[in-house]
Design an enzyme around this catalytic site. Structure first.
Site, PDB file in Angstrom:
ATOM      1  N   TYR A   1     -20.164   3.253  84.232  1.00 17.79           N
ATOM      2  CA  TYR A   1     -19.313   4.428  84.458  1.00 17.79           C
ATOM      3  C   TYR A   1     -20.176   5.694  84.514  1.00 17.79           C
ATOM      4  O   TYR A   1     -20.058   6.507  85.432  1.00 17.79           O
ATOM      5  CB  TYR A   1     -18.300   4.508  83.316  1.00 17.79           C
ATOM      6  CG  TYR A   1     -17.473   5.763  83.250  1.00 17.79           C
ATOM      7  CD1 TYR A   1     -16.513   6.050  84.216  1.00 17.79           C
ATOM      8  CD2 TYR A   1     -17.615   6.657  82.183  1.00 17.79           C
ATOM      9  CE1 TYR A   1     -15.726   7.190  84.129  1.00 17.79           C
ATOM     10  CE2 TYR A   1     -16.826   7.794  82.085  1.00 17.79           C
ATOM     11  CZ  TYR A   1     -15.885   8.061  83.066  1.00 17.79           C
ATOM     12  OH  TYR A   1     -15.107   9.187  82.984  1.00 17.79           O
TER      13      TYR A   1
ATOM     14  N   GLY B   1      -4.970   8.922  92.165  1.00 14.23           N
ATOM     15  CA  GLY B   1      -4.868   8.443  90.777  1.00 14.23           C
ATOM     16  C   GLY B   1      -3.932   9.323  89.976  1.00 14.23           C
ATOM     17  O   GLY B   1      -4.181   9.619  88.796  1.00 14.23           O
TER      18      GLY B   1
HETATM   19  C1  AKB Z   1     -13.980   7.868  78.631  1.00 12.91           C
HETATM   20  O1  AKB Z   1     -13.945   7.758  77.394  1.00 12.91           O
HETATM   21  O2  AKB Z   1     -14.408   6.991  79.395  1.00 12.91           O
HETATM   22  C2  AKB Z   1     -13.534   9.187  79.235  1.00 12.91           C
HETATM   23  C3  AKB Z   1     -14.698  10.103  79.426  1.00 12.91           C
HETATM   24  C4  AKB Z   1     -15.267  10.844  78.287  1.00 12.91           C
HETATM   25  O3  AKB Z   1     -15.167  10.215  80.511  1.00 12.91           O
HETATM   26  N1  AKB Z   1     -12.555   9.792  78.403  1.00 12.91           N
END
Ligand code: AKB
Length: 322
Positions: A140, A8
């Site tokens: 995430y 990446g």
């Molecule tokens: C996001 O906003 O997804 C990233 C993080 C804080 O992991 N910048």
């Protein structure tokens, strides 16, 4: 000299990290990789197509270049992850497992970027401790918690030298961020310089941990170059520089550009930002391997505006000379 693979590598973090790695280890020793073909070409800069979810392709590349260290930056960020949860899981989890399996087989050192997204609504918002509630509300965040557990597992069961940081929002001028919740703190600078207005997707009182790119690069190189005995946490270290609200960022920009106006139209990213801590306690990183940040909000804003207006002048001059 250490042979390094960066996955990446053309993302926000990779773009600056590759430059720093090439300076430290020599251009020829740093292999960039990503899912898309690179448009530029430089004789001593190697770029390879790589989908990290393809274990065979990854292992082939490691053997071809006799890689010893991987900076595993390929990943889907928080806002994009909510829109493409399957892809987020596939890239962030299966990609990381492939990297850790390769590290186990070939005895590699690995850097894995975790995130403040591992925390959630029940995590203490202020001075968030290293060990605390991790109840992320995004896919995430879930992949990052799982990723940290995988790193800890591979380090303790198989002796993999994996090192990781729970990165806050990163502010930089050379490459745009891609699909994160903290992107407003980067987009705002170009908007302030070009149109003089910005529509911010979080409320003015939204306070999040942030870091300027040069500090992030020093943190990553710092943990990777530290003596292995100093790295006592193999899941991921809390790390931060400063915390500020969107309104505080706007007022700092207005000190340089008094006409700048920011409107606030919160969207789905507000809920994500609200679930994250405001201020992180990174005392373990400071104690274990000597982490120290250098840039405060005033220094970041001054340098971002200076660099971005320099970039714009270069583009304008380039356009005129065509
Ligand atoms: C996001 O906003 O997804 C990233 C993080 C804080 O992991 N910048």
């Amino acid at each position: 000299m250490t042979k390094i693979l960066v996955t990446g590598s053309r993302g926000q973090l990779g773009s600056d990290l590759v430059i720093a790695l090439r300076q430290h280890y020599g251009a020829i020793n740093v292999i960039e990789s990503g899912r898309q073909a690179a448009s530029d070409h430089h004789d001593s800069h190697i770029y390879e197509l790589l989908d990290v979810t393809d274990r065979t392709q990854l292992q082939h590349l490691i053997q071809q270049y006799q890689i010893q260290t991987i900076y595993h930056l390929a990943g889907v960020l928080s806002a994009t992850g909510e829109q493409h949860p399957d892809r987020c899981w596939d890239v962030n989890i299966n990609g990381l497992r492939n990297i850790l399996e390769a590290a186990k087989s070939f005895g590699l050192q690995v850097f894995f970027p975790s995130s403040i997204a591992v925390f959630g609504p029940h995590t203490p918002k202020l001075d968030t401790p290293q060990v605390t509630v991790e109840d992320p509300s995004t896919i995430y965040g879930i992949t990052k918690v799982t990723g940290e557990l995988l790193c800890h597992y591979y380090a303790h069961h198989f002796g993999v030298d994996v090192r990781s940081l729970r990165l806050p929002g990163i502010i930089s001028y050379s490459a745009p961020p891609g699909g994160g919740t903290t992107d407003f703190a980067v987009e705002i600078f170009s908007a302030a310089l070009t149109s003089g207005t910005y529509t911010c997707f979080v409320r003015p009182d939204t306070r999040l941990p942030m870091m300027y790119m040069p500090d992030a690069i020093r943190a990553i190189l710092g943990i990777m170059q530290a003596n292995a005995a100093a790295i006592k946490i193999r899941s991921s270290y809390n790390i931060t520089a400063i915390s500020f609200s969107a309104a505080e960022l706007v007022s700092e920009i207005q000190k340089h550009l008094p006409q700048f106006i920011c409107h606030y139209v919160p969207d789905f990213r507000q809920t994500i930002a609200d679930s994250w801590p405001a201020v992180i306690d990174d005392s373990k990183a400071r104690a274990d391997w000597g982490w120290q940040h250098q840039y405060d909000l005033a220094a970041i804003v001054a340098e971002m505006l200076e660099k971005l207006s320099g970039n714009r002048k270069e583009v304008e001059v380039g356009a005129l000379s065509l």
